[in-house]
Design an enzyme around this catalytic site. Structure first.
Site, mmCIF file in Angstrom:
data_model
loop_
_atom_site.group_PDB
_atom_site.id
_atom_site.type_symbol
_atom_site.label_atom_id
_atom_site.label_comp_id
_atom_site.label_asym_id
_atom_site.label_seq_id
_atom_site.Cartn_x
_atom_site.Cartn_y
_atom_site.Cartn_z
ATOM 1 N N HIS A 1 0.833 -1.216 0.000
ATOM 2 C CA HIS A 1 0.000 0.000 0.000
ATOM 3 C C HIS A 1 0.866 1.265 0.000
ATOM 4 C CE1 HIS A 1 -3.386 -2.653 1.019
ATOM 5 N NE2 HIS A 1 -2.589 -3.185 1.927
ATOM 6 N N SER B 1 14.736 21.335 -16.824
ATOM 7 C CA SER B 1 13.562 22.175 -16.990
ATOM 8 C C SER B 1 13.933 23.412 -17.782
ATOM 9 C CB SER B 1 13.009 22.570 -15.617
ATOM 10 O OG SER B 1 12.117 23.667 -15.713
ATOM 11 N N GLU C 1 9.019 8.342 -17.099
ATOM 12 C CA GLU C 1 7.687 8.913 -17.304
ATOM 13 C C GLU C 1 7.160 8.593 -18.703
ATOM 14 O OE1 GLU C 1 8.261 13.023 -16.393
ATOM 15 O OE2 GLU C 1 8.505 12.658 -14.249
#
Length: 459
Positions: free
Chosen positions: A158, A279, A292
């Site tokens: 979890h 970035s 990703e």
């Protein structure tokens, strides 16, 4: 009439350009040029050997096809994207070079069984390439595990800290997943490796062909047993897309963990600069874009599988033009998987591990609670009672900002007189891991056995 279609005889009008553009598949099936030529060489050789066409013409066709292959690979011959497909392009080019002799190539053959042959040949090659990449990934993972047999970390359920394991044990879990992927691909390969040529459009042929000669020449294990099924079957594409979807699911799960571990909140690992991005506005950022993208591309492969399933679900026997849609879907799934693996493998190979951060996080999560309860059980207490007492001890620790390791023995004894000084050795994280020697468990000796098992499987 200036109609260059190989099926032009029945028609009195040129095909509308919009229909040509809609119908054409050469933009994506051109990648099968080698398979188409190799299949045609085997077919032409068989036609000559079986006296269906003149032996000398058969040899001339073979040489002509070899010449076309050489010219394509050298760049001398470029694909004509006005052609309907790669099959008609090559046959038309052969006819240009050999005139009537070239026209004999398609004797006893339909584009239906020709296409079925080409795609099976192409997928055989691609499956082997993907298998090789998976083996490379598993090797990287086993090497990484071998270096981290003593690296204690928390195992999670979890996404909550649960029990102590090692980083090696965690990584070997993914090795098992990828091993299953490898085995699924090997199994799928068996069903791809069946030769359909000779099935004709749907009802085979009246010519005395020798299908097994072609089968042997092209390295297939067996021939298809029903001509209707042979030209209308795309189960092997669907099965491969399903296997690739499961593989991408495993890569996506692993990617999610890498993203978490690489965050400042975890900082269990750091990706190499060569496998990270920055970035455009935030100078401090170092983003795990590969992982990703893999998460995102997993949905793309699922979509390819869904395309194939929906395409096939309502088709009557035998061939239908809908089935032309199989190629873009399965090619995209293959390309996406290979692209993902080729980026993922060196990313894992070059990442930095921070064992001290893993150990520190493990120490804060009461992940040795089960071991505390087991300590009482081994001293004669029923497990449910031991479970309840351990839960009460943890509540006390939380209220006083303590851990099981820092709680004084006097406090332990307030809960049970079975606690002795040896409780601290029993709940030591390293001890907790080392004692889990069950086959498949996280103890170093157990993980070593897992590594040996995996390496034997992939060699």
């Amino acid at each position: 009439m200036n109609n260059k279609k190989i099926w032009a005889g029945r028609f009195t009008k040129e095909t509308d350009k919009r229909v040509n553009d809609f119908n054409s598949s050469i933009s994506f099936d051109a990648r099968m040029y080698r398979e188409d030529i190799e299949g045609s060489i085997a077919h032409a050789t068989m036609l000559g050997e079986c006296n269906i066409i003149d032996l000398e013409e058969s040899k001339a066709i073979v040489e002509g096809l070899k010449g076309i292959l050489a010219d394509i690979e050298s760049g001398k011959l470029e694909f004509d994207f006005n052609a309907e497909d790669i099959h008609s392009f090559i046959e038309t080019e052969l006819t240009k070079r050999l005139d009537d002799t070239g026209k004999r190539l398609h004797t006893a053959r339909s584009r239906n069984d020709q296409v079925a042959l080409d795609i099976r040949m192409y997928l055989k090659k691609e499956v082997k390439e993907i298998e090789s990449l998976i083996k490379k990934l598993i090797t990287v993972l086993t090497d990484l595990s071998e270096k981290n047999l003593q690296t204690v970390m928390a195992g999670y359920t979890h996404l909550q800290r649960a029990q102590p394991i090692t980083f090696a044990h965690h990584i070997m879990a993914y090795s098992q997943m990828f091993l299953r992927d490898l085995e699924r691909l090997k199994d799928a390969y068996k069903r791809i490796n069946i030769m359909p040529l000779g099935s004709g459009a749907l009802a085979s042929t009246t010519y005395p062909i020798n299908r097994r000669m072609v089968c042997d020449a092209l390295g297939f294990d067996e021939i298809t047993q029903n001509s209707l099924d042979a030209v209308s079957d795309r189960d092997f594409c669907i099965e491969l897309a399903s296997d690739l979807s499961i593989l991408m699911m495993h890569l996506s799960r692993f990617s999610e963990e890498i993203i978490l571990w690489d965050s400042w909140e975890f900082k269990f690992i750091e990706l190499d600069d060569a496998y990270s991005t920055g970035s455009s506005i935030m100078p401090q950022k170092k983003n795990p874009d590969i992982t990703e993208l893999i998460r995102g591309k997993t949905g793309r492969v699922y979509g390819d599988l869904n395309t194939l399933l929906i395409m096939m679900k309502g088709l009557p026997l035998a061939y239908n033009k809908d089935m032309q849609e199989d190629k873009e879907a399965i090619f995209d799934a293959i390309d996406t998987v290979k692209l993902s693996l080729n980026a993922f493998i060196p990313m894992i190979e070059t990442m930095t591990i921070f064992p001290e951060n893993m150990r520190e996080a493990a120490a804060k999560g009461f992940i040795n609670a089960t071991d505390c309860a087991d300590y009482l059980v081994k001293k004669g207490m029923p497990f449910r009672d031991a479970y309840k007492i351990t839960g009460e001890i943890i509540r006390l620790c939380i209220e006083n900002n303590l851990t099981l390791e820092t709680l004084p023995i006097e406090k332990y004894k307030e809960f049970s007189n079975k606690f002795e000084e040896d409780i601290f050795e029993a709940i030591n994280l390293e001890t907790c891991v080392m004692q889990r020697k069950v086959e498949g468990g996280p103890a170093p000796e157990s993980v070593k056995a897992q590594i040996e098992y995996i390496r034997n499987k992939i060699n």
